[in-house]
Structure formats: C-alpha cells, structure tokens
Motif scaffolding. Structure first.
Motif, PDB file in Angstrom:
ATOM      1  N   PHE A 690      -8.599 -68.602 -24.531  1.00 40.13           N
ATOM      2  CA  PHE A 690      -9.903 -68.487 -25.198  1.00 40.13           C
ATOM      3  C   PHE A 690      -9.707 -67.933 -26.608  1.00 40.13           C
ATOM      4  O   PHE A 690      -9.026 -66.927 -26.800  1.00 40.13           O
ATOM      5  N   VAL A 714      -9.933 -73.193 -25.087  1.00 40.24           N
ATOM      6  CA  VAL A 714     -11.342 -73.162 -25.500  1.00 40.24           C
ATOM      7  C   VAL A 714     -11.436 -72.420 -26.825  1.00 40.24           C
ATOM      8  O   VAL A 714     -10.824 -71.357 -26.989  1.00 40.24           O
ATOM      9  N   VAL A 716     -14.428 -71.045 -29.609  1.00 47.64           N
ATOM     10  CA  VAL A 716     -15.860 -70.849 -29.832  1.00 47.64           C
ATOM     11  C   VAL A 716     -16.073 -70.350 -31.259  1.00 47.64           C
ATOM     12  O   VAL A 716     -15.400 -69.410 -31.712  1.00 47.64           O
ATOM     13  N   TYR A 744     -16.825 -75.170 -29.043  1.00 44.15           N
ATOM     14  CA  TYR A 744     -18.241 -74.849 -28.825  1.00 44.15           C
ATOM     15  C   TYR A 744     -18.743 -74.049 -30.028  1.00 44.15           C
ATOM     16  O   TYR A 744     -18.018 -73.223 -30.584  1.00 44.15           O
ATOM     17  N   VAL A 752     -22.656 -69.003 -25.532  1.00 47.26           N
ATOM     18  CA  VAL A 752     -21.528 -69.658 -24.860  1.00 47.26           C
ATOM     19  C   VAL A 752     -20.897 -68.635 -23.922  1.00 47.26           C
ATOM     20  O   VAL A 752     -20.478 -67.561 -24.360  1.00 47.26           O
ATOM     21  N   SER A 753     -20.829 -68.971 -22.621  1.00 51.18           N
ATOM     22  CA  SER A 753     -20.372 -67.992 -21.624  1.00 51.18           C
ATOM     23  C   SER A 753     -19.329 -68.612 -20.711  1.00 51.18           C
ATOM     24  O   SER A 753     -19.292 -69.830 -20.499  1.00 51.18           O
ATOM     25  N   THR A 754     -18.492 -67.741 -20.174  1.00 54.42           N
ATOM     26  CA  THR A 754     -17.549 -68.148 -19.140  1.00 54.42           C
ATOM     27  C   THR A 754     -17.176 -66.912 -18.319  1.00 54.42           C
ATOM     28  O   THR A 754     -17.512 -65.786 -18.691  1.00 54.42           O
ATOM     29  N   ILE A 764     -17.171 -73.473 -18.783  1.00 56.79           N
ATOM     30  CA  ILE A 764     -17.977 -72.960 -19.890  1.00 56.79           C
ATOM     31  C   ILE A 764     -19.444 -73.276 -19.622  1.00 56.79           C
ATOM     32  O   ILE A 764     -19.799 -74.410 -19.297  1.00 56.79           O
ATOM     33  N   SER A 766     -23.066 -73.329 -21.432  1.00 49.50           N
ATOM     34  CA  SER A 766     -23.726 -73.271 -22.736  1.00 49.50           C
ATOM     35  C   SER A 766     -24.913 -74.220 -22.706  1.00 49.50           C
ATOM     36  O   SER A 766     -25.203 -74.851 -21.689  1.00 49.50           O
TER      37      SER A 766
END
Length: 770
Positions: A690, A714, A716, A744, A752-754, A764, A766
């Motif tokens: 991330f 990922v 962001v 993202y 944006v969450s995980t 993910i 979102s």
C-alpha cells in the motif's frame, strides 16, 4: 385602516370578513408577483398603481364592488414591491461608495464554511457579508472593515438573507467588543456544541439542519448526496416538524389540565422561539404562520382550512418583505411544496396501484404532489435534476420525524457530556446514520442525476397550467393528515435493519488487525489507521473540518479517543483540521517533525496542544510505536534527527506501517530529493502492498526510481476535486499504472478503505464511479 376597509367591504357585499381577507391576500401576492416582472421600470409601476387606484374609485360608486378589494390590494402589492426594491438599491449604493474606505461596524453573526469564516456585519446601511480565515473574530466584535471592492448587487441574496452587499478583498481590524453574543447566536453555538458532544460528524450536522435549518456545517459529500437525490429540503426546518412540536405540546398541556386558550398561547410561544432560532427562514416563517392560524382556529372552535392558511401566510410574508416573491427560491419552493401537499388528493389516482401497508401509498402520494410542484423550479434555477427524487423522498421523509425527535433529545442530553449522554444519544446516531447511508447509496446509482437539465420559462408556464388544471378540475376531498400505524411500523423496521447492518459491519471491521482509511478531505491529507483493541492513529488532519465527517464514518460511535496523531509538517492542508479534531475527540499523543512549525497555523495548533496538556514528541528516522505487541508497527523513515534543510515538504514525516507480511508507506509531501536520500541510505522497502502517494500526485514526488523500488500493489492519491494545482499530474498517474499499481483517488472515489488480516491486504472499498 386595513381592518376597517375589510369590514366595510364585507358588509357592503354580504361576504364574510374571512373570505374578504383571503381575496385581499391573493391580490396582494399577485400584485407583488406582477410588479417583480417590471421591477426595473418604476414609471410603469406608478402607472399601474395609478390606474388601479382610479378603477377602484370608479368601482366604489358602481355595482361591481366585489373587485374593489382585489384591485386595491393588487395596487398595494405593486407599490410595496417598488418601495422595497428602491430601498435595497439605495442601501447598496451607499455601501458601495465606501469601496477602499474604512467602515465602522459590528459583527452580527459568524458561520464556519470549511476553513473560512463567513461574517455578517451590521452597518448603518444594512448587512454586509465578508469571508475571512481569521477564526478569532466573533459576534459582537467592533471592527474597522475596508472593502477593496463589492460584488454586484444581488436581489436574490438580499431577499433570502438580508445581505445588502458582499465585500471583496476585505481587511478587518478588531478594536473592541460592544456587546455579548446575541441570544440566538449563543443558543445556536450551545446547540452545536451539545450535539457535537453526543454525535459524530456528519450525523450531528445533519440533525442540526433538520432541527433548525442550519446546513452551513454539512460536509460537501452530504450536500452533494442531498442534491443528487433531490432531498435538499430535508435540512430545512419544515412545517411538518413545526406542526409536530406544536400539537405534541398542545396534547401535553391539555393532559395536565391547562385550558385550551392558555395551551394555545404556550404552543405559539414555542413555535415562535423555534422560528426565531432558525433565523426567520422563509420555510420556517411560512410554517409558523400556518400552525398559528390552525391553533387559533382550534382555540375558538372554528374549522380551519389549510389552503387558506397557506394563502394568508404568503400574504403576510410578502407584505413584510415583497422581494421574496420573485427572488427568494426558498420561499417559492416552500410555498409550492406545501400547496402540493395541501392539494395532494388530486394525485391519488397516480399511486392507487401501490399497497397501503406501512404507509407506502400515503408517502408516495405526498412525495409525488410536492415533487410535481417543485421539480420544474429546481431544474430551472439550478440546471440540475434528480431522476430518483420520488424514490429518495419516499424512503427518507418517514425517517425525518424520528431523527427530529431523537435529535432534540440528544441535544438536551449533550449539555451533560459523558458516557450516559452517549448511550442516550445512540438512537439519534442510528436514525441520522440511516438517512446518511440511504443518501449515499442512492446518490451513487448511475444515471440518477443530471446537471444539464433545461427548463425554460415557457415550459414552466405550460407545466404549471397543466398542474393547476389537474388540481382544480379534479374532484377534491378535504385534506387530512393521515396517521397509520403501518407507517410507523415500517419506519421502525427500517431503522432496526439499519442498526443491525451497521453493527455487523462494525464487528467485521474490528476483527481486522489493521484498518486503513484514506479520508476525503479535499486538497490535503488525512489517513486514519485503526488497530485492534481500539487503537486509533491519524497521519495528518487535513485542511479543515471535513476530517470530522471522515472520522465519524470510520470510528465506532462510542470511541471518542485518538491515541496518536502524526502531523507530518506545518503546511495548513495537513494540520489545520487538528483544531476541529481536538474539539470532538480526546487525543493522547502527537508526533511532529524536526522541521520548524513556525507558521500561523503551526503556532496556533501547538498552542492549543500545550493548553490541553497533550504529549507532543518530535520524531525522526527510527522513531516507532508498537501496537498490540508487534501486531502493528508504525515507524518513521524520514527525515533524519537533525532535519535536512528548511523546506517543510522535504522534511515531511514519512511513515512505514507493517502488520505481519503487510507493508504500507505514507509519503506526506516528501519530495524527489527525500526519496533519493532514502534510497541511498537503504531505507526504502522493496515491493510494498500500500502506498499513499506523495504530495497529492504532483511531479515533485514519486520518481521513477523510487517507484521501481516500491512496486506498490495499491496506490492512493489524496487530492481535492478540480483543484487549481492540476493535481494529480498525468505523468504520475501513467507512472503508477506502468508499475502495475491499482490507483485510487479521493477526488473521484471519496474515502478509500481497506483492511489487513493476518498480514494480507483485503479488498479496496471506495465509491469510485463505474
């Protein structure tokens, strides 16, 4: 004089004074509406007024005396409109003559809009509005205001808010305090603080809007959801809510043996207080007058007519401020929506196919009537239209009274903050969150909204001609408010389902070793990391109060403590939100960079931390915290202990977070030079899961060499929508895609969450467009 005129007219024409009064109100509003079409042609208004007066005198001596009251009232409406417009123009010209000069004034009210403060300034020529970023200015301050220029005069702003002029390029010098804060301002501030003690954002702001019509504090995401679903009126103090309060109070007073007339006076006092608290907004005033008329009719044992009460309220409001008829959109929409509800029986055939269970048909009928009356005006005024407004209103409106009732209760207990207040306020949280979740879901339906709607004036005329034909040619039945037990049962079922759903989701998240939420705070950074055992960590707090709506969505309701906040550097887009976080949450420890925080925002934040006696640590490369043993580790990779130059971005705290095999990096605004030095010192991990991309995706960060080393799964980018910097840069986006990273952006995807479980990053979550 008016009462005498009505009495003479009524006796001469053998009609009741009530009917004569209704006719007078109708003619008065018609005259003001007609005058609005010729407001810039004062000579034409005088001609219309003179002819009307002459015709009235002629009819006085003829047999057609029925028209006297109509034409005289029509004439009065035209003249009132002309006088109001002339006064507004005169006040504006007087204020505009002070461009570049100092104006002695007093701050009447202050309102927060994101990071700015909106001032309403009382001058000898009327109310002046100005924007400032100085949060120290408060209501009652004596100021010397210098406006470099003024915005063009706006009849709409004057009619709706009473603002004569808007100050541009403002300079404000505070030199005293004339009075204490007004009662209304003090009550509003205390209510805001009370709700904030109990409810997280944005639920607190939503309830504040529903109770007293204050919607300035609503986050942009909620405002956008309301607009896209055609439910903006939810955060306007509605007649329904006012009538519920009045008649509940009336019932309570009567149960305690208080006489009918005394009970009516008590109810009237309560209604007046609520309307005054709303700032005498047009919808609230209209609703207050209608409720008052119904209460008076009930106290004297007379039947009441909702359409007549609506007409009288419109006449009274138009007499006091004639400009609202043509230029106050809130007045127009409130009047049209209420007219639709009053005449809703005409729409019954269109919903006859719906089931009556749970009040489905009743709610659909009311929603359809109000929507048909207001949709064209909304489309014409804003150029936008929601295709799901009927569905959204049918679902949302039954919940509004529940939110209103629970919200009032939460506001009361919020004056006594503590665990008990949180428990008592929990139903209000569930109800508000149910509305917010429904709005968020419906607003994301593809094709449900257009901002390219066109509704010309001729089309408006045709639409309302057809609606009037439907209303008055259809056989009508007396309007009655229907109360069905099924409707209440339906609302309780919906709330229960929402409650169960939120609890299930919350429990599922709390089982994760680590939650990562990149919050949507516009052009800035705010990342919420949550570990097991309720350990919450923030990396930056964003530029303004939008951090609160993000935390309200990601932190559990009963958790109001943030264990650690990392302020990566002193720029306002990363730390200004800290002041808002401190107002709502208890903070245990704060990390700062070795770089100086000698900025206005930095000094203010550090002073607030010192006043609250919060532990502040200066951290650098090698500093770390271990959460739940070694389950989650947050470690600082940059800068070195001695710092590295004077550039705040270059000295941003770069944080690495690990959980088992998971590895994430949060780059703040670290530049390419910082990346190269970390590479040279062997501080950059290889192949991470991330990456929070540096500096909103600008070209000053995320070099090719650095990205080739990281190879994130990922990536962001926290960035503001349509920002003036052109972030994120296309080169950076292409570079991330070339590295096979899933990209993202908060400007497109909102939050944006995980989650991380057993060292493995999850899916993910979102709100990216399809």
């Amino acid at each position: 004089m008016t009462v005498g005129f009505l009495f003479v007219y009524a006796q001469a024409n053998h009609v009741s004074i009530g009917k004569a009064f209704l006719l007078m109100n109708a003619a008065l509003v018609a005259g003001i509406a007609c005058g609005s079409l010729f407001v810039s042609q004062s000579s034409l208004l005088y001609i219309i007024g003179g002819l009307s007066l002459g015709i009235s005198i002629f009819l006085l001596f003829s047999r057609r005396r029925f028209w006297i009251v109509f034409i005289a009232s029509f004439c009065l409406g035209c003249l009132l409109l002309h006088l109001a417009h002339s006064r507004a123009q005169s006040d504006y010209k007087q204020l505009a003559s002070f461009a570049g000069k100092g104006i002695e004034a007093i701050v009447k009210t202050t309102e927060q809009e994101r990071s700015a403060t909106v001032l309403r300034i009382a001058t000898n020529s009327g109310i002046l509005s100005a924007f400032t970023f100085d949060r120290s200015i408060s209501a009652g301050d004596k100021i010397l205001t210098t406006c470099g220029s003024f915005a063009p005069f706006s009849l709409s702003r004057y009619a709706q808010q009473g603002i004569v002029a808007e100050c541009k390029n403002v300079t404000i010098f505070v030199h005293g305090h004339e009075r204490t804060m007004g009662m209304r301002e003090q009550l509003l501030r205390e209510m805001h603080r009370s709700l904030g003690n109990v409810l997280p954002s944005p639920g607190a702001e939503l309830i504040e809007g529903i109770i007293i019509g204050q919607k300035q504090q609503l986050p942009d995401s909620v405002t956008e959801s309301l607009q896209r679903t055609g439910t903006t009126h939810v955060v306007v103090l509605s007649g329904y809510n006012i009538s519920v309060i009045a008649f509940c109070l009336l019932t309570i007073f009567r149960r305690f043996g208080i006489g009918l007339k005394s009970s009516v006076w008590f109810c009237f006092s309560a209604v007046f207080a609520i309307v005054a608290l709303s700032g005498f907004q047009a919808p609230a005033v209209r609703a207050g007058i209608m409720v008052l008329l119904v209460l008076i009719a009930r106290s004297v044992g007379r039947p009441h007519n909702a359409a007549g009460a609506l007409l009288v309220s419109a006449g009274i409001m138009a007499s006091l401020q004639p400009l609202i008829v043509g230029w106050s959109l809130s007045f127009q929409l409130s009047f049209l929506a209420t007219l639709g509800v009053v005449m809703q029986d005409a729409f019954r055939p269109f919903v006859a196919w719906l089931p009556e269970q749970f009040g489905i048909r009743e709610n659909a009928q009311t929603t359809l009537a109000a929507t048909v009356m207001t949709l064209p005006v909304i489309a014409h005024a804003f150029g936008s239209m929601s295709y799901i407004t009927l569905l959204a209103n049918a679902v949302i409106l039954p919940l509004v009274p529940i939110v209103f009732a629970f919200g009032l209760f939460a506001c009361a207990v919020g004056f006594f903050p503590g665990s008990i207040a949180l428990v008592v306020g929990f139903p209000a949280y569930l109800a508000a969150n149910a509305i917010l979740q429904v709005l968020a879901f419906l607003s994301r339906i593809p094709g449900s909204f257009t901002d390219q709607a066109t509704f010309s004036v001729p089309l408006l005329v045709i639409w309302y001609a057809a609606v009037l034909a439907l209303l008055f040619l259809k056989k009508k039945e007396p309007y009655q408010t229907m109360q069905r037990r099924g409707s209440s049962i339906g609302m309780y079922i919906f709330l229960s389902a929402s409650c169960i759903g939120m609890i299930v989701v919350g429990l599922a998240q709390d089982r994760a070793d680590l939650q990562i939420h990149v919050l949507d705070v516009g052009q800035g950074d705010a990342i919420h990391l949550r570990a097991k055992n309720n350990f919450d960590m923030l990396i930056d707090t964003g530029p303004d109060a939008s951090i609160l709506s993000g935390l309200g969505a990601t932190m559990p309701y009963f958790d109001r403590t943030v264990e650690l906040i990392v302020l990566t550097h002193a720029h306002a887009d990363h730390i200004s939100g800290m002041e808002y976080v401190l107002e709502k949450y208890s903070v245990k420890e704060v990390w700062i960079s070795p770089q100086s925080y000698d900025t206005d925002t930095g000094k203010r934040v550090l002073a607030e931390l010192a006043q609250r006696k919060i532990t502040v640590r200066t951290v650098s490369q090698g500093s770390e915290t271990r959460i739940n043993g070694d389950q989650v580790v947050a470690r600082v990779l940059w800068p070195p202990p001695e710092g590295d130059g004077d550039d705040p971005n270059h000295n941003s705290l770069v944080v690495e977070t690990t959980s088992g095999n998971f590895m994430g990096m949060f780059m703040a605004d670290a530049d390419v030079e910082a990346e190269q030095k970390m590479l040279a010192r062997g501080l950059v991990p290889e192949s991470i899961d991330f990456l929070k991309v540096g500096h909103q995706g600008s070209q000053t960060s995320t070099s090719q060499e650095f990205l080739s080393r990281l190879r994130p799964t990922v990536a962001v980018i926290s960035v503001g929508k349509e920002n003036s910097y052109g972030h994120p840069h296309k080169t950076i986006i292409d570079r991330l895609h070339a590295a096979n990273a899933s990209v993202y952006r908060t400007d497109l995807c909102a939050r944006v969450s995980t989650i991380v479980q057993a060292g493995v990053i999850g899916a993910i979550r979102s709100f990216c467009p399809p």
